[in-house]
Every structure is written in structure tokens, then in C-alpha cells.
Design a protein around this motif. Sequence first.
Motif, PDB file in Angstrom:
ATOM      1  N   THR A  70       0.705  -1.195  -0.068  1.00 20.18           N
ATOM      2  CA  THR A  70       0.026  -0.053  -0.064  1.00 20.18           C
ATOM      3  C   THR A  70       0.880   1.294  -0.076  1.00 20.18           C
ATOM      4  O   THR A  70       0.492   2.056  -0.734  1.00 20.18           O
ATOM      5  CB  THR A  70      -0.758   0.116   1.245  1.00 20.18           C
ATOM      6  OG1 THR A  70      -1.745  -1.131   1.166  1.00 20.18           O
ATOM      7  CG2 THR A  70      -1.780   1.351   1.308  1.00 20.18           C
ATOM      8  N   ALA A  71       1.860   1.257   0.928  1.00 22.23           N
ATOM      9  CA  ALA A  71       2.821   2.610   0.993  1.00 22.23           C
ATOM     10  C   ALA A  71       3.449   2.703  -0.339  1.00 22.23           C
ATOM     11  O   ALA A  71       3.675   3.919  -1.000  1.00 22.23           O
ATOM     12  CB  ALA A  71       3.759   2.210   2.093  1.00 22.23           C
ATOM     13  N   LEU A  72       3.917   1.725  -1.114  1.00 25.08           N
ATOM     14  CA  LEU A  72       4.672   1.824  -2.382  1.00 25.08           C
ATOM     15  C   LEU A  72       3.844   2.235  -3.456  1.00 25.08           C
ATOM     16  O   LEU A  72       4.199   2.956  -4.199  1.00 25.08           O
ATOM     17  CB  LEU A  72       5.180   0.216  -2.832  1.00 25.08           C
ATOM     18  CG  LEU A  72       5.924   0.316  -3.978  1.00 25.08           C
ATOM     19  CD1 LEU A  72       7.109   1.294  -4.043  1.00 25.08           C
ATOM     20  CD2 LEU A  72       6.723  -1.305  -4.089  1.00 25.08           C
ATOM     21  N   LEU A  73       2.409   1.649  -3.561  1.00 27.77           N
ATOM     22  CA  LEU A  73       1.492   2.187  -4.506  1.00 27.77           C
ATOM     23  C   LEU A  73       1.222   3.701  -4.238  1.00 27.77           C
ATOM     24  O   LEU A  73       1.080   4.194  -5.061  1.00 27.77           O
ATOM     25  CB  LEU A  73       0.266   1.468  -4.346  1.00 27.77           C
ATOM     26  CG  LEU A  73       0.404  -0.147  -4.873  1.00 27.77           C
ATOM     27  CD1 LEU A  73      -0.913  -0.731  -4.242  1.00 27.77           C
ATOM     28  CD2 LEU A  73       0.346   0.101  -6.380  1.00 27.77           C
ATOM     29  N   GLN A  74       1.266   4.256  -3.183  1.00 29.06           N
ATOM     30  CA  GLN A  74       1.154   5.584  -2.616  1.00 29.06           C
ATOM     31  C   GLN A  74       2.193   6.237  -3.139  1.00 29.06           C
ATOM     32  O   GLN A  74       1.956   7.498  -3.869  1.00 29.06           O
ATOM     33  CB  GLN A  74       0.725   5.819  -1.202  1.00 29.06           C
ATOM     34  CG  GLN A  74      -0.698   5.403  -0.766  1.00 29.06           C
ATOM     35  CD  GLN A  74      -0.837   5.389   0.679  1.00 29.06           C
ATOM     36  OE1 GLN A  74       0.207   5.809   1.633  1.00 29.06           O
ATOM     37  NE2 GLN A  74      -1.995   5.261   1.369  1.00 29.06           N
ATOM     38  N   LEU A  75       3.502   5.774  -3.112  1.00 22.11           N
ATOM     39  CA  LEU A  75       4.641   6.629  -3.514  1.00 22.11           C
ATOM     40  C   LEU A  75       4.651   6.489  -4.979  1.00 22.11           C
ATOM     41  O   LEU A  75       4.829   7.636  -5.573  1.00 22.11           O
ATOM     42  CB  LEU A  75       5.721   5.661  -2.914  1.00 22.11           C
ATOM     43  CG  LEU A  75       7.138   6.421  -3.423  1.00 22.11           C
ATOM     44  CD1 LEU A  75       7.472   7.503  -2.963  1.00 22.11           C
ATOM     45  CD2 LEU A  75       8.237   5.418  -3.350  1.00 22.11           C
ATOM     46  N   VAL A  76       4.431   5.518  -5.677  1.00 22.55           N
ATOM     47  CA  VAL A  76       4.407   5.282  -7.163  1.00 22.55           C
ATOM     48  C   VAL A  76       3.084   6.680  -7.570  1.00 22.55           C
ATOM     49  O   VAL A  76       3.697   7.328  -8.425  1.00 22.55           O
ATOM     50  CB  VAL A  76       3.697   4.202  -7.483  1.00 22.55           C
ATOM     51  CG1 VAL A  76       3.832   4.081  -9.311  1.00 22.55           C
ATOM     52  CG2 VAL A  76       5.086   2.962  -7.349  1.00 22.55           C
ATOM     53  N   SER A  77       2.219   6.529  -7.057  1.00 25.03           N
ATOM     54  CA  SER A  77       1.057   7.627  -7.443  1.00 25.03           C
ATOM     55  C   SER A  77       1.454   9.068  -7.302  1.00 25.03           C
ATOM     56  O   SER A  77       1.027   9.767  -7.926  1.00 25.03           O
ATOM     57  CB  SER A  77      -0.240   7.275  -6.853  1.00 25.03           C
ATOM     58  OG  SER A  77      -0.361   7.780  -5.360  1.00 25.03           O
ATOM     59  N   LYS A 109       1.466   2.788 -15.036  1.00 29.53           N
ATOM     60  CA  LYS A 109       0.618   1.717 -15.157  1.00 29.53           C
ATOM     61  C   LYS A 109       1.238   0.140 -15.026  1.00 29.53           C
ATOM     62  O   LYS A 109       0.732  -0.444 -14.474  1.00 29.53           O
ATOM     63  CB  LYS A 109      -0.175   1.758 -16.404  1.00 29.53           C
ATOM     64  CG  LYS A 109      -1.282   2.801 -16.473  1.00 29.53           C
ATOM     65  CD  LYS A 109      -2.110   2.555 -17.916  1.00 29.53           C
ATOM     66  CE  LYS A 109      -3.091   3.801 -17.632  1.00 29.53           C
ATOM     67  NZ  LYS A 109      -3.995   3.674 -18.831  1.00 29.53           N
ATOM     68  N   LYS A 110       2.394   0.371 -15.699  1.00 25.96           N
ATOM     69  CA  LYS A 110       3.134  -1.148 -15.608  1.00 25.96           C
ATOM     70  C   LYS A 110       3.664  -1.324 -14.240  1.00 25.96           C
ATOM     71  O   LYS A 110       3.622  -2.451 -13.581  1.00 25.96           O
ATOM     72  CB  LYS A 110       4.385  -1.137 -16.385  1.00 25.96           C
ATOM     73  CG  LYS A 110       5.393  -2.159 -16.417  1.00 25.96           C
ATOM     74  CD  LYS A 110       6.553  -2.073 -17.657  1.00 25.96           C
ATOM     75  CE  LYS A 110       7.517  -3.125 -17.376  1.00 25.96           C
ATOM     76  NZ  LYS A 110       8.491  -3.053 -18.293  1.00 25.96           N
TER      77      LYS A 110
END
Length: 120
Positions: A70-77, A109-110
Motif C-alpha cells: 500500500t505504501a509503495l502504491l501511494q509513493l508511485v502515485s 501503469k506497468k
Amino acid sequence: RSRWRSRKIKRAATGDGRCPRTFSKARYERRVCNAHPCPLDVVCVARMDLVIGIDASGSMGLSGWKAQRTALLQLVSRMALSKSAGIQLGVLKFAYKITILSQLTDDKKKLITAITNTKF
């Protein structure tokens, strides 16, 4: 959050002397820090090639794994990925072996797909 510091006793009291107690105002200082809320619209635009490793070892447990993801997805966003601007991100998963989830890329997206689809 807060931080604190305390003064040590250099020499023990002798005779009728006294040393202040450990958490007295004379020896202990506490300061609140980062009390303001973080802004929600921060976007990283610094030039970098960043590779992030996520821990998939058994000690993380499923809840720790989900929190990392979850934290990584937030960072990527929040990253303004752009090869021409010099901002790329790569992701790997490690436990007893290393698995590359994504090479350095600016394709958000990738990255999101690779992170979302990886298993614990």
C-alpha cells in the motif's frame, strides 16, 4: 510524535548533595515535533533512478506485506515519472531470493500492475 533528551549525571552526589530525578525538568526535555498534518498533494519531481525493495520474508507477515504494498502504491502515485525528466522507478521483491518486479521505468501503469499482482 515527540522527541526527548535527558542530561546524564556526571558525578554522583556526595555528602548532603542531591541529583535531580531522571524525569525532572532539570534533567529531562520533551519537544513535540511534526505536529502539523502532511499535505496530501505532494508530488516528487527530483531527478533520480530509484529502485525500491519490498520485503517478502516470512517475518513480515501478511499484514506487513499489505502495508508495504500500500505504501509503495501511494509513493508511485505521487511520483512524476518521466524518462526525459530523469525520473524512473524500479521495484524488486526479496526474501530468500530476489525477484525483479519491474526494471527502471517511467510507465506508472506497468509499475502499479507489477506491484498489485505480486504475491506474498
